[in-house]
Design a protein around this motif. Structure first.
Motif, PDB file in Angstrom:
ATOM      1  N   LEU A   7       0.827  -1.207   0.000  1.00 19.80           N
ATOM      2  CA  LEU A   7       0.000   0.000   0.000  1.00 19.80           C
ATOM      3  C   LEU A   7       0.859   1.253   0.000  1.00 19.80           C
ATOM      4  O   LEU A   7       0.518   2.252  -0.636  1.00 19.80           O
ATOM      5  N   ASP A   8       1.971   1.216   0.730  1.00 21.29           N
ATOM      6  CA  ASP A   8       2.884   2.353   0.808  1.00 21.29           C
ATOM      7  C   ASP A   8       4.198   1.855   1.385  1.00 21.29           C
ATOM      8  O   ASP A   8       4.222   0.869   2.138  1.00 21.29           O
ATOM      9  N   ARG A  22       9.531   1.720   6.426  1.00 17.57           N
ATOM     10  CA  ARG A  22       8.135   1.486   6.801  1.00 17.57           C
ATOM     11  C   ARG A  22       7.432   0.931   5.581  1.00 17.57           C
ATOM     12  O   ARG A  22       7.520   1.503   4.491  1.00 17.57           O
ATOM     13  N   ILE A  23       6.753  -0.197   5.756  1.00 15.82           N
ATOM     14  CA  ILE A  23       6.013  -0.819   4.670  1.00 15.82           C
ATOM     15  C   ILE A  23       4.586  -1.079   5.135  1.00 15.82           C
ATOM     16  O   ILE A  23       4.371  -1.746   6.146  1.00 15.82           O
ATOM     17  N   GLN A  24       3.626  -0.534   4.421  1.00 10.55           N
ATOM     18  CA  GLN A  24       2.214  -0.800   4.702  1.00 10.55           C
ATOM     19  C   GLN A  24       1.732  -1.784   3.643  1.00 10.55           C
ATOM     20  O   GLN A  24       1.972  -1.578   2.451  1.00 10.55           O
ATOM     21  N   PHE A  25       1.051  -2.847   4.089  1.00  8.32           N
ATOM     22  CA  PHE A  25       0.656  -3.886   3.146  1.00  8.32           C
ATOM     23  C   PHE A  25      -0.576  -4.634   3.634  1.00  8.32           C
ATOM     24  O   PHE A  25      -0.962  -4.541   4.794  1.00  8.32           O
ATOM     25  N   MET A  36       4.850  -2.779   8.704  1.00  2.00           N
ATOM     26  CA  MET A  36       6.089  -3.337   9.207  1.00  2.00           C
ATOM     27  C   MET A  36       7.117  -2.217   9.215  1.00  2.00           C
ATOM     28  O   MET A  36       7.287  -1.520   8.209  1.00  2.00           O
ATOM     29  N   THR A  37       7.760  -2.016  10.344  1.00  6.57           N
ATOM     30  CA  THR A  37       8.873  -1.076  10.413  1.00  6.57           C
ATOM     31  C   THR A  37      10.155  -1.897  10.456  1.00  6.57           C
ATOM     32  O   THR A  37      10.194  -2.975  11.068  1.00  6.57           O
ATOM     33  N   ILE A  38      11.174  -1.404   9.774  1.00  9.14           N
ATOM     34  CA  ILE A  38      12.447  -2.127   9.716  1.00  9.14           C
ATOM     35  C   ILE A  38      13.586  -1.180  10.062  1.00  9.14           C
ATOM     36  O   ILE A  38      13.482   0.032   9.875  1.00  9.14           O
ATOM     37  N   HIS A  39      14.666  -1.765  10.569  1.00 12.19           N
ATOM     38  CA  HIS A  39      15.831  -0.972  10.946  1.00 12.19           C
ATOM     39  C   HIS A  39      17.097  -1.788  10.706  1.00 12.19           C
ATOM     40  O   HIS A  39      17.132  -2.992  10.982  1.00 12.19           O
ATOM     41  N   SER A  40      18.125  -1.121  10.201  1.00 11.51           N
ATOM     42  CA  SER A  40      19.429  -1.755  10.011  1.00 11.51           C
ATOM     43  C   SER A  40      20.500  -0.673   9.992  1.00 11.51           C
ATOM     44  O   SER A  40      20.278   0.413   9.466  1.00 11.51           O
ATOM     45  N   ARG A  41      21.630  -0.985  10.542  1.00 13.48           N
ATOM     46  CA  ARG A  41      22.762  -0.044  10.469  1.00 13.48           C
ATOM     47  C   ARG A  41      23.419  -0.069   9.100  1.00 13.48           C
ATOM     48  O   ARG A  41      23.861   0.946   8.586  1.00 13.48           O
ATOM     49  N   LYS A  42      23.539  -1.264   8.490  1.00 13.75           N
ATOM     50  CA  LYS A  42      24.299  -1.395   7.249  1.00 13.75           C
ATOM     51  C   LYS A  42      23.507  -2.011   6.096  1.00 13.75           C
ATOM     52  O   LYS A  42      24.083  -2.400   5.094  1.00 13.75           O
TER      53      LYS A  42
END
Length: 92
Positions: A7-8, A22-25, A36-42
């Motif tokens: 969706l976004d 951020r993924i809206q689905f 779904m929120t995601i996080h990564s340093r690299k």
């Protein structure tokens, strides 16, 4: 992925936070929409959180989607890629 509709999606990068997406689905057969929120340093290993998008729903359904994300690398990567596509090219 025929059973998932994005969706976004978005992704940002800062030195302090790293990569945050951020993924809206929604998923076929699921009455709720998710974020779904995601996080990564690299951008190699991703931590994530899964939430209902608009209003609370059946927690068992949320857990079922989370199980899918844990077990199906292709699904997880598909969602991450949707956010990465929105990342400013200077940070890729």
């Amino acid at each position: 992925m025929d059973n998932v509709k994005i969706l976004d999606a978005s992704m940002t990068y800062t030195k302090e936070e790293g990569y945050v997406g951020r993924i809206q689905f929604e998923m076929t057969g699921q009455p709720n929409q998710y974020e779904m929120t995601i996080h990564s340093r690299k951008r190699t290993e991703w931590g994530y959180g899964l939430f209902f998008l608009h209003e609370s729903g059946d927690e068992d359904q949320l857990l079922a989607v989370e199980d899918m994300l844990e077990e199906d690398d292709e699904l997880f990567d598909y969602l991450v890629n949707a956010a990465e596509e929105k990342l400013d090219p200077k940070f890729k």
